[in-house]
Design an enzyme around this catalytic site. Structure first.
Site, PDB file in Angstrom:
ATOM      1  N   THR A   1      45.987  40.072  19.324  1.00 38.74           N
ATOM      2  CA  THR A   1      44.587  40.326  19.713  1.00 38.74           C
ATOM      3  C   THR A   1      44.359  39.615  21.044  1.00 38.74           C
ATOM      4  O   THR A   1      44.684  40.171  22.086  1.00 38.74           O
ATOM      5  CB  THR A   1      43.589  39.827  18.639  1.00 38.74           C
TER       6      THR A   1
ATOM      7  N   LYS B   1      50.458  36.326  14.575  1.00 41.23           N
ATOM      8  CA  LYS B   1      49.424  36.534  15.583  1.00 41.23           C
ATOM      9  C   LYS B   1      48.361  35.473  15.326  1.00 41.23           C
ATOM     10  O   LYS B   1      48.109  35.076  14.187  1.00 41.23           O
ATOM     11  CB  LYS B   1      48.845  37.939  15.491  1.00 41.23           C
TER      12      LYS B   1
ATOM     13  N   THR C   1      43.840  30.374  11.021  1.00 44.48           N
ATOM     14  CA  THR C   1      43.548  31.800  11.127  1.00 44.48           C
ATOM     15  C   THR C   1      44.691  32.522  11.775  1.00 44.48           C
ATOM     16  O   THR C   1      45.004  32.292  12.932  1.00 44.48           O
ATOM     17  CB  THR C   1      42.317  32.046  11.985  1.00 44.48           C
TER      18      THR C   1
ATOM     19  N   GLU D   1      43.310  29.909  22.334  1.00 46.48           N
ATOM     20  CA  GLU D   1      42.402  30.410  23.367  1.00 46.48           C
ATOM     21  C   GLU D   1      41.908  29.335  24.322  1.00 46.48           C
ATOM     22  O   GLU D   1      41.250  28.378  23.914  1.00 46.48           O
ATOM     23  CB  GLU D   1      41.185  31.053  22.710  1.00 46.48           C
TER      24      GLU D   1
ATOM     25  N   ASN E   1      35.314  32.723  23.890  1.00 43.94           N
ATOM     26  CA  ASN E   1      34.662  32.957  22.612  1.00 43.94           C
ATOM     27  C   ASN E   1      33.212  33.401  22.745  1.00 43.94           C
ATOM     28  O   ASN E   1      32.614  33.860  21.787  1.00 43.94           O
ATOM     29  CB  ASN E   1      34.777  31.714  21.727  1.00 43.94           C
TER      30      ASN E   1
ATOM     31  N   SER F   1      32.141  41.405  23.304  1.00 45.60           N
ATOM     32  CA  SER F   1      31.591  42.307  24.327  1.00 45.60           C
ATOM     33  C   SER F   1      32.714  42.967  25.096  1.00 45.60           C
ATOM     34  O   SER F   1      33.869  42.794  24.811  1.00 45.60           O
ATOM     35  CB  SER F   1      30.672  41.521  25.261  1.00 45.60           C
TER      36      SER F   1
END
Lengths: 385, 385
Positions: free
Chosen positions: B148, B170, B181, B261, B380, B385
């Site tokens: 992702t 992932k 996660t 991230e 994040n 969007s």
């Protein structure tokens, strides 16, 4: 006016050189009586700063003559020398005011690990200068002297029929429950005894400062101190006094939230339909501490899935398939799926309302928090430099 | 090679149109036997995605024929329709592979609330295309199809004498324990029975994925699935198998940490001198989740006071005045006060070592996390969007 709004209190704020900016950094608040009732609540952090350890002893007998506060150094993890500094601060104050050192509360805020001989010397000199400048108009100066990264001095005055509550607070970020990270002094000329003062303070902080969770980080230095002198000659009942004190504390809590470091949204999380107040608080906190949710709000993104994911980490009674989420008045999730389109939610205002209905009972609770922003990261990465 | 490194496994990754970028988004991993042992561990989030609810039923009998994974939609909080989608995905796979739908694990990742009819149609078409392209070289393609916000495909191969473990993962952010996660598939041609496979998987994840806490946020969709077919004909003991599986899981956990991230530091927190492993883990997690500490590391600031403040929020046995903190090899705090000057600590490398010695016992634990950066907030806040 802040802490000097009620009769019989004097205060001062002076620059003692602890702040490199040269701004005021030592505050003194003195209760001139007739009564010297004092109580406090403290951080529940087990790594407590020296002034907290000192002040816990001071308030044990519910008598407080004065509060000395400094910004520009936390005096936390500074060893036996640091504890002695808090002790000496109280002794110096006591000597000048001709009271007992055991009745002087000390509060410090700033960088952990700061509290050397230079620090001690400046604090003691500040105490001397502050006491020389004590006045019944000194409330604002005291409020300014306790600011750290605060952008505004935070004060409150609540008036009732013939008696008054005044208060000042410092805090901007590192706001978490049990308590929120802050230094607060509340004063009143109402005639309340030690038991009522203590009960009212716990009742007030329990639903205000304790439910302010800006960034989930608990400080080592939190103290909320209440001084009561009965100078008004009026004795309110416990319920009336607690209600007024809660109003004052709530006002200060909102000001702390509104000035949280780098925040662009003040988020009010109302959890309703909970089986118990405890469940409601746990659910509210889980959302308030969820970085992904907080970053989404920063981006004006009504990402309700992150709310549900946070609730799922709690032990609260709820049915994931019968929980509702409302953002700024729009029900975005109902019955375990999307409800109104997210486009209907306008998150551009600073005030953000999140309502979570667990549909499992009648209990409710409100938690206040802020969003997670670039500015928050920036301010906290540069804090000690 | 990833999941197809061991003998007897085939995989594929195809673009089914779930990702707006047109990149691969459906992966299929099939066990060709002879044995069809399968087990899994799942998120402990009580708000579980539909594929998790489905797959928990599938692995109950410890038999798994295939795993279907999609990125581009979490199929979480999508109601009864969403659960039916997971069910239909398994049925479609089973029909094409001529196996039982009750032996097909389904995993999804993406935005919560995504899982409408269009999503369903694309996933089912992707299953058909994926199964048509299954091959013993398909491991890399499968690993790419589950990405992702990952910047790299994450795979691992651990070889032992005559048998092999392969894996793909992932995950990039929203990494928290119980589990972190992530979606992970591990495969092996070792001959392990259901009980050993399950025991080894729990042992391995308990000290790897469960101790990766990138941002404290727990997902609704986590699954780690292990498939074992015995194709090598070699039967390792439980300890040997668990050790190899732990090695593979640890390697993938490090890759997840390294790709979190927006992170600029990979922080390894070693807690030693704890009374129990549970205490050590609690202390490590409290620091890993402290935004102020994480923001300080981003700013290359060895602000050890924030470490102590975090430890103070735990229930672990420790003496605040006899705890040591080391950063990148420099002891910055000892005996409740500053030790070596903070200037000696060089935090510019990405790899950051924090050691906390509670000096209360012999237990130890390692927790992995990342710093809190501008990029984290940015990624994040713009996620949906």
């Amino acid at each position: 006016m802040s802490v000097t709004a009620p009769q019989g209190f004097e205060a001062a704020g002076v620059a003692a050189g602890l702040k490199s900016t040269g701004k005021a950094d030592v505050a003194v608040v003195v209760n001139r009586g007739p009564r010297k009732v004092g109580t406090a609540v403290f951080t529940s952090n087990r790594a407590k700063a020296n002034p907290v350890i000192w002040s816990q002893q001071v308030v044990a007998d519910r008598t407080v003559e004065a509060v000395v506060l400094n910004s520009g150094g936390a005096n936390c993890f500074t060893g036996a020398f640091g504890f002695q500094t808090s002790h000496l601060t109280a002794e110096k104050t006591a000597e000048l005011l001709e009271v007992s050192a055991g009745d002087v509360v000390v509060c410090s805020t700033g960088l952990i690990g700061t509290g050397d001989e230079v620090f001690r010397g400046k604090v003691l000199a500040g105490v001397e200068a502050g006491i020389a400048q004590l006045s019944a108009d000194g409330g604002q100066a005291a409020a300014e002297a306790i600011m750290t990264t605060d952008t505004v001095a935070k004060t409150v005055v609540v008036r009732r029929d013939g008696w008054t509550i005044g208060g000042m607070a410092k805090g901007a970020g590192m706001l978490a429950p049990g308590l929120a990270t802050m230094l607060v002094v509340l004063t009143t000329d109402a005639d309340v005894d030690a038991a009522d003062a203590d009960a009212a303070l716990r009742r007030a902080t329990g639903v205000t400062f304790d439910r302010l969770d800006s960034d989930g980080c608990m400080s080592t230095n939190d103290q909320v101190t209440l001084l009561a002198n009965g100078a008004s000659g009026i004795r309110p009942g416990l319920d009336a006094f607690a209600a007024a004190l809660t109003e004052a504390a709530d006002e200060l809590a909102k000001k702390l939230q509104g000035d949280a470091e780098g925040a662009s949204h003040d988020i009010t999380i109302v959890v309703r339909g909970a089986v118990s107040e405890q469940d409601a608080v746990e659910v509210g906190r889980s959302v308030a501490r969820n970085n992904l949710f907080k970053a989404a709000i920063f981006g004006n993104d009504p990402n309700w899935g992150r709310v549900l994911a946070a609730i799922g980490t709690t032990r609260a009674v709820f049915d994931p398939y019968d929980t509702e989420v409302w953002m700024n008045g729009v029900r975005v999730c109902a019955e375990g799926g999307p409800d109104r389109p997210r486009e209907e939610v306008d998150l551009t205002p600073r005030a953000t309302d999140l309502v979570i209905d667990l549909k499992s009972g009648d209990a409710t609770a409100t938690i206040r928090t802020n969003d997670l922003t670039h500015e928050y990261v920036h301010e906290n990465s540069a804090y000690s430099s």
